[in-house]
Design a protein around this motif. Sequence first.
Motif, PDB file in Angstrom:
ATOM      1  N   GLU A 256     -16.486  15.676 -24.908  1.00  0.00           N
ATOM      2  CA  GLU A 256     -16.275  14.335 -25.456  1.00  0.00           C
ATOM      3  C   GLU A 256     -17.404  13.979 -26.413  1.00  0.00           C
ATOM      4  O   GLU A 256     -18.417  14.685 -26.490  1.00  0.00           O
ATOM      5  CB  GLU A 256     -16.183  13.340 -24.301  1.00  0.00           C
ATOM      6  CG  GLU A 256     -15.032  13.679 -23.353  1.00  0.00           C
ATOM      7  CD  GLU A 256     -14.879  12.682 -22.225  1.00  0.00           C
ATOM      8  OE1 GLU A 256     -14.966  11.460 -22.489  1.00  0.00           O
ATOM      9  OE2 GLU A 256     -14.666  13.105 -21.078  1.00  0.00           O
ATOM     10  N   ALA A 257     -17.250  12.876 -27.123  1.00  0.00           N
ATOM     11  CA  ALA A 257     -18.235  12.473 -28.134  1.00  0.00           C
ATOM     12  C   ALA A 257     -19.635  12.339 -27.535  1.00  0.00           C
ATOM     13  O   ALA A 257     -20.614  12.811 -28.128  1.00  0.00           O
ATOM     14  CB  ALA A 257     -17.808  11.164 -28.794  1.00  0.00           C
TER      15      ALA A 257
ATOM     16  N   ARG B 177     -21.144  15.751 -26.894  1.00  0.00           N
ATOM     17  CA  ARG B 177     -21.602  16.394 -28.129  1.00  0.00           C
ATOM     18  C   ARG B 177     -22.950  15.836 -28.576  1.00  0.00           C
ATOM     19  O   ARG B 177     -23.834  16.585 -28.979  1.00  0.00           O
ATOM     20  CB  ARG B 177     -20.566  16.235 -29.237  1.00  0.00           C
ATOM     21  CG  ARG B 177     -19.347  17.131 -29.078  1.00  0.00           C
ATOM     22  CD  ARG B 177     -18.499  17.093 -30.349  1.00  0.00           C
ATOM     23  NE  ARG B 177     -17.089  17.285 -30.248  1.00  0.00           N
ATOM     24  CZ  ARG B 177     -16.211  16.684 -29.464  1.00  0.00           C
ATOM     25  NH1 ARG B 177     -16.598  15.819 -28.585  1.00  0.00           N
ATOM     26  NH2 ARG B 177     -14.931  16.939 -29.519  1.00  0.00           N
TER      27      ARG B 177
END
Length: 158
Positions: free
Chosen positions: A35-36, A39
């Motif tokens: 997921e963001a 990352r």
Amino acid sequence: MAKLQYCVVPYRPAHALAWRQLNEAWIREGGFALEAKDRAVLSDPQATVLDKGGYIFMVEDPEGVVVGCCAIQKMDDGGYELAKMTVAPSARGLGLSKILIQSCEDKARELGASRLYLETNSGLKPALKLYESSGFTYLPTRETPYARADVFMEKPLG
């Protein structure tokens, strides 16, 4: 025969690749998507964890190969979030996760934390048992940036 010694050490820039690879591996192993927030934390732990008052521990095997990691991230309420904990499959069953949790708890206390908090997934049964045995208790569901997080726990440190 001498027992192999694993060492818990503070994160340093040379650990960046292992940090990312170990965490990407457990996320995928669990059947989850990166997921963001994953990352961001995995690509720049210095800016997202360390520069914001957090801390990262790495576990090295006797040859210096990284086989585990865990972070604590500073929260606005005076607590620290236990995050990104994993141990490589080759080193599981050795008690390294318990050692990582204890290292994080000790560091959080040293930093004056009121509690440790974590978010996980109900399908990660070994992790839930580990957290329960380490003194974490369940919290009500709350908002989270992680789609996979459906279990919330804390351990008061005061």
